[in-house]
Design an enzyme around this catalytic site. Structure first.
Site, PDB file in Angstrom:
ATOM      1  N   HIS A 139      -8.078 -13.111  17.530  1.00 14.13           N
ATOM      2  CA  HIS A 139      -7.787 -13.340  15.904  1.00 14.13           C
ATOM      3  C   HIS A 139      -8.328 -12.210  15.288  1.00 14.13           C
ATOM      4  CE1 HIS A 139      -7.733 -16.269  12.419  1.00 14.13           C
ATOM      5  NE2 HIS A 139      -8.232 -15.331  11.834  1.00 14.13           N
TER       6      HIS A 139
ATOM      7  N   HIS B 282      -6.897  -9.430  11.862  1.00 11.68           N
ATOM      8  CA  HIS B 282      -6.065  -8.991  10.794  1.00 11.68           C
ATOM      9  C   HIS B 282      -5.782  -7.319  10.684  1.00 11.68           C
ATOM     10  CE1 HIS B 282      -6.306 -13.187   9.599  1.00 11.68           C
ATOM     11  NE2 HIS B 282      -7.842 -12.930   9.378  1.00 11.68           N
TER      12      HIS B 282
ATOM     13  N   TYR C  24      -8.262 -11.996  -1.920  1.00 11.05           N
ATOM     14  CA  TYR C  24      -9.174 -11.021  -1.370  1.00 11.05           C
ATOM     15  C   TYR C  24      -8.538  -9.654  -1.589  1.00 11.05           C
ATOM     16  CZ  TYR C  24      -7.291 -11.030   3.243  1.00 11.05           C
ATOM     17  OH  TYR C  24      -6.353 -11.295   4.157  1.00 11.05           O
TER      18      TYR C  24
ATOM     19  N   SER D  46      -3.214 -13.147   4.950  1.00 12.41           N
ATOM     20  CA  SER D  46      -2.807 -13.722   3.586  1.00 12.41           C
ATOM     21  C   SER D  46      -2.820 -12.653   2.632  1.00 12.41           C
ATOM     22  CB  SER D  46      -3.406 -14.990   3.038  1.00 12.41           C
ATOM     23  OG  SER D  46      -5.115 -14.553   2.890  1.00 12.41           O
TER      24      SER D  46
ATOM     25  N   ARG E 134       0.562 -19.904  10.794  1.00 12.19           N
ATOM     26  CA  ARG E 134      -0.480 -20.210  10.421  1.00 12.19           C
ATOM     27  C   ARG E 134      -0.465 -20.868   8.890  1.00 12.19           C
ATOM     28  NH1 ARG E 134      -5.716 -16.476   8.246  1.00 12.19           N
ATOM     29  NH2 ARG E 134      -7.521 -17.792   9.197  1.00 12.19           N
TER      30      ARG E 134
ATOM     31  N   ARG F 270      -5.151 -17.957  -1.079  1.00 11.67           N
ATOM     32  CA  ARG F 270      -3.909 -17.842  -1.809  1.00 11.67           C
ATOM     33  C   ARG F 270      -3.162 -17.103  -0.929  1.00 11.67           C
ATOM     34  NH1 ARG F 270      -7.509 -16.883  -6.078  1.00 11.67           N
ATOM     35  NH2 ARG F 270      -6.249 -14.553  -6.298  1.00 11.67           N
TER      36      ARG F 270
ATOM     37  N   HIS G 115     -11.855 -20.831  13.753  1.00  8.98           N
ATOM     38  CA  HIS G 115     -13.293 -20.662  13.500  1.00  8.98           C
ATOM     39  C   HIS G 115     -14.113 -22.072  13.846  1.00  8.98           C
ATOM     40  CE1 HIS G 115     -11.704 -17.009  12.147  1.00  8.98           C
ATOM     41  NE2 HIS G 115     -11.587 -17.111  11.107  1.00  8.98           N
TER      42      HIS G 115
ATOM     43  N   ASP H  89     -12.206 -11.698  14.390  1.00  9.75           N
ATOM     44  CA  ASP H  89     -12.095 -12.079  12.970  1.00  9.75           C
ATOM     45  C   ASP H  89     -12.265 -10.910  12.327  1.00  9.75           C
ATOM     46  OD1 ASP H  89     -11.281 -13.681  10.937  1.00  9.75           O
ATOM     47  OD2 ASP H  89     -13.357 -14.023  10.226  1.00  9.75           O
TER      48      ASP H  89
END
Length: 288
Positions: free
Chosen positions: A26, A28, A44, A72, A119, A125, A175, A242
């Protein structure tokens, strides 16, 4: 406008020597933003976290494989994640965020690229909501993909059980379900998660301890959750950094070496560690 959040720090050298084929399940990839713009509707705004920086992290931790979970902040524009998967030349798989009206042909194309799941979240958002799970799960079954879920376990998992229990595909919970030490392993929501795991169709990412710890690094207060999940089904556990740790505005940015060394706190033998770091990711994500 979203409130900016800090970027990751350089990892130190871990004490744990990762076995060959170990996988970060995991992470990004964000940006570069001049090539891969951020989505306007996002939770974010993080500094760029390009593939080149992530590859440095993998090397420093001694990890060979990775799963790139589409962030996201990039909405449903998957090109940033697709680019990372292809550039890693077989060492990476992906988890996508898509609209419910995506075509079967596009799903098939993403499968060829290396995506292996979708996912869904209630917390961000720019992601895909849980209301889209049932319809898309039925469509990805033929691809052998899974549904990945990022929710607040203590308050939301119980209400989703009727739907999740009937999924025709495997479920992956992010998580450790997002529980805090004060919730405790006897929390009804966590017991529900254990029941799902014991059923054999639910996988859990032993990750995000730094987000929910109440004691700070090295996250000893999060260890009972990991141990209970491993005891339930060690063959359904995977581990992750993460990275790049988005949305950490009120907590200390973790050292990823500490997140890997947290596995030493689980009290498992070498064979079980290999299962979690190597064998389970290979099975779940189809590494050959």
């Amino acid at each position: 406008m979203t409130q900016p959040c800090p970027g990751p720090i350089l990892a130190t050298k871990p004490r744990l020597k990762a076995p060959r084929g170990a996988c970060d399940t995991h992470a990004h990839i964000l940006g570069p933003y001049d090539r891969f713009p951020l989505n306007e509707n996002r939770s974010y705004t993080a500094p760029e976290a390009p593939l080149e920086d992530f590859l440095v992290l993998l090397a420093s931790l001694g990890l060979e494989r990775a799963v790139i979970v589409h962030g996201s902040a990039h909405g449903i524009q998957l090109d940033v994640t697709e680019d990372a998967i292809l550039r890693m030349e077989g060492r990476a798989r992906g988890v996508a965020v898509v609209e419910p009206d995506i075509t079967d042909r596009e799903l098939e194309r993403l499968n060829e690229v290396g995506f292996r799941g979708l996912r869904f979240t209630t917390l961000l958002r720019g992601g895909s909501g849980v209301e889209n799970i049932e319809g898309l799960a039925a469509r990805i079954q033929r691809l052998g993909w899974h549904v990945q879920l990022f929710i607040d376990g203590p308050s939301q998992l119980g209400g989703l059980i009727p739907m999740l229990s009937d999924l025709p595909v495997d479920l992956v919970v992010d998580h450790m379900g997002h529980f805090t030490p004060s919730d405790g392993i006897d929390h009804p929501g966590f017991r529900t998660l254990l029941d799902l795991v014991q059923g054999g169709r639910c996988w859990v990412k032993l990750s995000g301890a730094y987000r929910k710890t109440e004691a700070g690094a090295p996250f000893h207060d999060m260890t009972p959750f990991a141990q209970a999940l491993i005891e339930a089904r060690s063959d359904r556990m995977v581990w992750a950094t993460d990275w790049p740790h988005v949305m950490l505005r009120d907590r200390q940015m973790p050292d990823d070496a500490t997140s890997l060394d947290w596995a030493l706190d689980w009290g498992v033998d070498e064979a079980t560690m290999h299962t979690i770091l190597v064998d389970n990711p290979a099975e779940l994500y189809g590494f050959r």
